[in-house]
Motif scaffolding. Structure first.
Motif, PDB file in Angstrom:
ATOM      1  N   VAL A  51       0.843  -1.202   0.000  1.00 23.10           N
ATOM      2  CA  VAL A  51       0.000   0.000   0.000  1.00 23.10           C
ATOM      3  C   VAL A  51       0.880   1.254   0.000  1.00 23.10           C
ATOM      4  O   VAL A  51       1.813   1.358   0.798  1.00 23.10           O
ATOM      5  CB  VAL A  51      -0.938   0.050   1.219  1.00 23.10           C
ATOM      6  CG1 VAL A  51      -1.782   1.335   1.186  1.00 23.10           C
ATOM      7  CG2 VAL A  51      -1.836  -1.165   1.281  1.00 23.10           C
ATOM      8  N   ILE A  52       0.578   2.185  -0.906  1.00 24.03           N
ATOM      9  CA  ILE A  52       1.222   3.497  -0.923  1.00 24.03           C
ATOM     10  C   ILE A  52       0.149   4.564  -1.070  1.00 24.03           C
ATOM     11  O   ILE A  52      -0.934   4.304  -1.603  1.00 24.03           O
ATOM     12  CB  ILE A  52       2.258   3.638  -2.066  1.00 24.03           C
ATOM     13  CG1 ILE A  52       1.622   3.320  -3.423  1.00 24.03           C
ATOM     14  CG2 ILE A  52       3.469   2.777  -1.816  1.00 24.03           C
ATOM     15  CD1 ILE A  52       2.588   3.464  -4.593  1.00 24.03           C
ATOM     16  N   SER A  53       0.448   5.762  -0.574  1.00 25.06           N
ATOM     17  CA  SER A  53      -0.512   6.863  -0.676  1.00 25.06           C
ATOM     18  C   SER A  53       0.246   8.159  -0.912  1.00 25.06           C
ATOM     19  O   SER A  53       1.462   8.250  -0.689  1.00 25.06           O
ATOM     20  CB  SER A  53      -1.354   6.985   0.601  1.00 25.06           C
ATOM     21  OG  SER A  53      -0.532   7.335   1.711  1.00 25.06           O
ATOM     22  N   GLY A  54      -0.463   9.180  -1.376  1.00 26.28           N
ATOM     23  CA  GLY A  54       0.154  10.473  -1.623  1.00 26.28           C
ATOM     24  C   GLY A  54      -0.894  11.501  -1.991  1.00 26.28           C
ATOM     25  O   GLY A  54      -2.108  11.243  -1.889  1.00 26.28           O
ATOM     26  N   ILE A  55      -0.418  12.656  -2.423  1.00 26.69           N
ATOM     27  CA  ILE A  55      -1.289  13.758  -2.810  1.00 26.69           C
ATOM     28  C   ILE A  55      -1.071  14.056  -4.291  1.00 26.69           C
ATOM     29  O   ILE A  55       0.072  14.179  -4.748  1.00 26.69           O
ATOM     30  CB  ILE A  55      -0.999  15.012  -1.965  1.00 26.69           C
ATOM     31  CG1 ILE A  55      -1.191  14.715  -0.475  1.00 26.69           C
ATOM     32  CG2 ILE A  55      -1.891  16.167  -2.407  1.00 26.69           C
ATOM     33  CD1 ILE A  55      -2.601  14.301  -0.098  1.00 26.69           C
ATOM     34  N   THR A  56      -2.151  14.188  -5.042  1.00 31.09           N
ATOM     35  CA  THR A  56      -2.052  14.404  -6.487  1.00 31.09           C
ATOM     36  C   THR A  56      -1.462  15.775  -6.810  1.00 31.09           C
ATOM     37  O   THR A  56      -1.719  16.755  -6.114  1.00 31.09           O
ATOM     38  CB  THR A  56      -3.427  14.301  -7.155  1.00 31.09           C
ATOM     39  OG1 THR A  56      -4.306  15.289  -6.589  1.00 31.09           O
ATOM     40  CG2 THR A  56      -4.023  12.925  -6.962  1.00 31.09           C
ATOM     41  N   PRO A  57      -0.657  15.854  -7.884  1.00 34.05           N
ATOM     42  CA  PRO A  57      -0.131  17.140  -8.330  1.00 34.05           C
ATOM     43  C   PRO A  57      -1.181  17.884  -9.161  1.00 34.05           C
ATOM     44  O   PRO A  57      -2.147  17.270  -9.638  1.00 34.05           O
ATOM     45  CB  PRO A  57       1.057  16.743  -9.203  1.00 34.05           C
ATOM     46  CG  PRO A  57       0.626  15.436  -9.806  1.00 34.05           C
ATOM     47  CD  PRO A  57      -0.174  14.745  -8.719  1.00 34.05           C
ATOM     48  N   PRO A  58      -1.018  19.191  -9.359  1.00 40.80           N
ATOM     49  CA  PRO A  58      -1.924  19.898 -10.281  1.00 40.80           C
ATOM     50  C   PRO A  58      -1.672  19.442 -11.719  1.00 40.80           C
ATOM     51  O   PRO A  58      -0.590  18.943 -12.047  1.00 40.80           O
ATOM     52  CB  PRO A  58      -1.551  21.370 -10.080  1.00 40.80           C
ATOM     53  CG  PRO A  58      -0.144  21.336  -9.587  1.00 40.80           C
ATOM     54  CD  PRO A  58      -0.023  20.093  -8.762  1.00 40.80           C
ATOM     55  N   GLY A  59      -2.667  19.589 -12.558  1.00 36.49           N
ATOM     56  CA  GLY A  59      -2.520  19.185 -13.954  1.00 36.49           C
ATOM     57  C   GLY A  59      -3.465  19.955 -14.848  1.00 36.49           C
ATOM     58  O   GLY A  59      -4.190  20.846 -14.402  1.00 36.49           O
ATOM     59  N   THR A  60      -3.456  19.622 -16.114  1.00 39.41           N
ATOM     60  CA  THR A  60      -4.380  20.200 -17.085  1.00 39.41           C
ATOM     61  C   THR A  60      -5.359  19.114 -17.519  1.00 39.41           C
ATOM     62  O   THR A  60      -5.061  17.920 -17.401  1.00 39.41           O
ATOM     63  CB  THR A  60      -3.624  20.742 -18.310  1.00 39.41           C
ATOM     64  OG1 THR A  60      -2.806  19.689 -18.858  1.00 39.41           O
ATOM     65  CG2 THR A  60      -2.728  21.907 -17.919  1.00 39.41           C
ATOM     66  N   PRO A  61      -6.554  19.494 -17.994  1.00 43.07           N
ATOM     67  CA  PRO A  61      -7.548  18.482 -18.363  1.00 43.07           C
ATOM     68  C   PRO A  61      -6.995  17.451 -19.336  1.00 43.07           C
ATOM     69  O   PRO A  61      -6.309  17.778 -20.303  1.00 43.07           O
ATOM     70  CB  PRO A  61      -8.664  19.312 -18.998  1.00 43.07           C
ATOM     71  CG  PRO A  61      -8.567  20.645 -18.331  1.00 43.07           C
ATOM     72  CD  PRO A  61      -7.093  20.863 -18.143  1.00 43.07           C
TER      73      PRO A  61
END
Length: 352
Positions: A51-61
Motif C-alpha cells: 500500500v502506498i498513498s500520496g497527494i495528487t499534483p496539479p494538472g491540465t484536463p
C-alpha cells in the motif's frame, strides 16, 4: 517479485491537485516514486510493500499515465491512468470545411474550446480519425458516409460531449484528384499544399499527387495543369493558412523549380503567379494580440492574434477594474496568423 498494481483510488481528480490518492498491489519498494503525467505525487508514504498513498499534483484536463519508479529498480512500471476532467463540456463553434465527399478522406478542423487529449470525433454515428488537437482545435479525417447533413459529436475522455446538429454535410460529387484539400476546386490552396511539402518523402503525404513517394516538380505541374477544375456542388474554399519559415522555404524551392520550366502551360503560368503573390505575403515578425470581434458583443466574441514563433498560448481576460475574469488555455501553436473564427481564441462571455 516485481511491482504490481491492482487498485488505484481515485482514478480522477481536480486539475488543482492536492487530493489524496492510494494504490494497492505488491512489491512496492521503500524508495518508490509515483508520477502522474510526469509530475510526482507529494507527501508520498509507503505504508508497506502493498500500500502506498500520496497527494495528487496539479494538472491540465486530460488523461495521463501513472508511473512507478525507484532508484532501486532499473525499469518503470505503468500503474494505470488518471483523469483530470474539464470543468465544462467541450463546445463546437465551427467546422472547416463543413461539407465533403461521400467517400470521406477530407481533412477538416473543428474550432471550439474544452478539448482534451484523447478526444474523439463522431460524424453521424461514425467515428472519425483524429490526427491532431489543441484545447481549441481538432484536426480530423472524415469517414465514409451517406449523403446529407450529419450531426457532429466531440467526446472528451471524461465523458463530457459537445454536439453540433447538421455540422457536416456529405455531398454526392466527384472531386478532381488534384483537389487535395477537397474544397471543390483545384486552386492556390492545393498548390500551396504541394509547395509546403516540397522535397519531403513518405507514403502518406497529401502533396504526393502522383503517388511516387516524393513531393516534387511532377506533383506541382500536375496540380497547376488542372487549375480551375471544379467539383459541382462542393463548398467554396475557406482556409486560413498558418504561415511559418519552414513552409515559406519549401514554397520558395517549389517556385524556383517551376520557374526553370522553359515550356509552360497556362495553368503552370497561373500557378507561378499565384505562388509569387502568396510568397510576397510577409511573415509574422511580431507576436501580438489583435482587436476582438464583434465588439461590443453579446454573449460571445473571437480574439485574434499572431505569433512570430511557435509558443504556448494563454489568453487572460480582465474587466475594466483590472480583475482577472477568465483564462483561455489555447495550448501549443505554431508561428502564424490566427484571425479567422476557426483559428482565433473564442470566449463565450462566461467567467471562471
Amino acid at each position: 517479485m516485481g511491482i504490481r498494481v491492482t487498485i488505484i483510488s481515485p482514478q480522477e481528480g481536480s486539475v488543482a491537485g492536492g487530493e489524496p490518492i492510494a494504490m494497492s498491489g505488491t512489491g512496492f519498494p521503500p524508495d518508490v516514486i509515483v508520477t502522474i503525467g510526469g509530475k510526482p505525487l507529494t507527501d508520498l508514504q509507503v505504508i508497506n510493500s502493498t500500500v502506498i498513498s500520496g497527494i495528487t499534483p496539479p494538472g491540465t484536463p486530460g488523461e495521463y499515465n501513472i508511473l512507478i519508479d525507484s532508484p532501486s529498480i532499473d525499469f518503470t512500471v505503468f500503474a494505470g491512468k488518471f483523469l483530470y476532467p474539464t470543468p465544462f463540456p467541450p463546445t463546437i463553434t465551427a467546422i472547416t470545411p463543413n461539407r465533403g465527399p461521400l467517400t470521406g478522406g477530407q481533412i477538416a478542423t473543428i474550432a471550439g474550446k474544452g478539448f482534451i487529449p484523447g478526444v474523439s470525433v463522431v460524424i453521424g454515428d461514425v467515428e472519425a480519425d483524429v490526427t491532431a488537437m489543441t484545447p481549441t482545435h481538432i484536426t480530423f479525417t472524415t469517414p465514409q458516409h451517406t449523403e446529407g447533413a450529419k450531426f457532429v459529436v466531440v467526446r472528451n475522455v471524461d465523458r463530457k460531449v459537445g454536439f453540433l446538429d447538421g455540422g457536416y454535410t456529405y455531398v454526392d460529387v466527384e472531386f478532381p484528384p488534384e483537389d487535395l484539400n477537397l474544397d471543390g476546386v483545384v486552386n492556390l490552396f492545393d498548390l500551396v499544399l504541394v509547395a509546403s511539402q516540397f522535397g519531403q518523402t513518405g507514403g502518406t503525404l497529401s502533396g504526393d499527387v502522383n503517388g511516387d513517394g516524393t513531393v516534387n516538380l511532377f506533383d506541382l505541374v500536375r496540380v497547376a495543369s488542372h487549375f480551375g477544375e471544379e467539383a459541382v456542388g462542393a463548398a467554396p474554399p475557406a482556409i486560413d493558412w498558418a504561415v511559418n519559415q519552414a513552409v515559406f522555404q519549401r514554397a520558395r524551392h517549389a517556385l524556383a523549380e517551376l520557374e526553370t520550366m522553359t515550356e509552360r502551360s497556362p495553368g503552370v503560368e497561373m500557378a507561378i503567379d499565384f505562388l509569387r503573390a502568396w510568397l510576397a505575403k510577409p511573415l509574422v515578425t511580431e507576436t501580438k494580440l489583435l482587436p476582438n470581434y464583434p465588439n461590443p458583443f453579446n454573449p460571445e466574441t473571437w480574439i485574434p492574434y499572431q505569433l512570430a514563433t511557435d509558443a504556448e498560448v494563454q489568453v487572460r481576460i480582465y474587466d475594466i477594474k483590472g480583475a482577472l475574469v477568465r483564462q483561455l488555455g489555447i495550448g501549443h501553436q505554431k508561428a502564424g496568423y490566427y484571425v479567422n473564427r476557426d483559428r482565433a481564441a473564442y470566449w463565450d462571455g462566461c467567467t471562471d
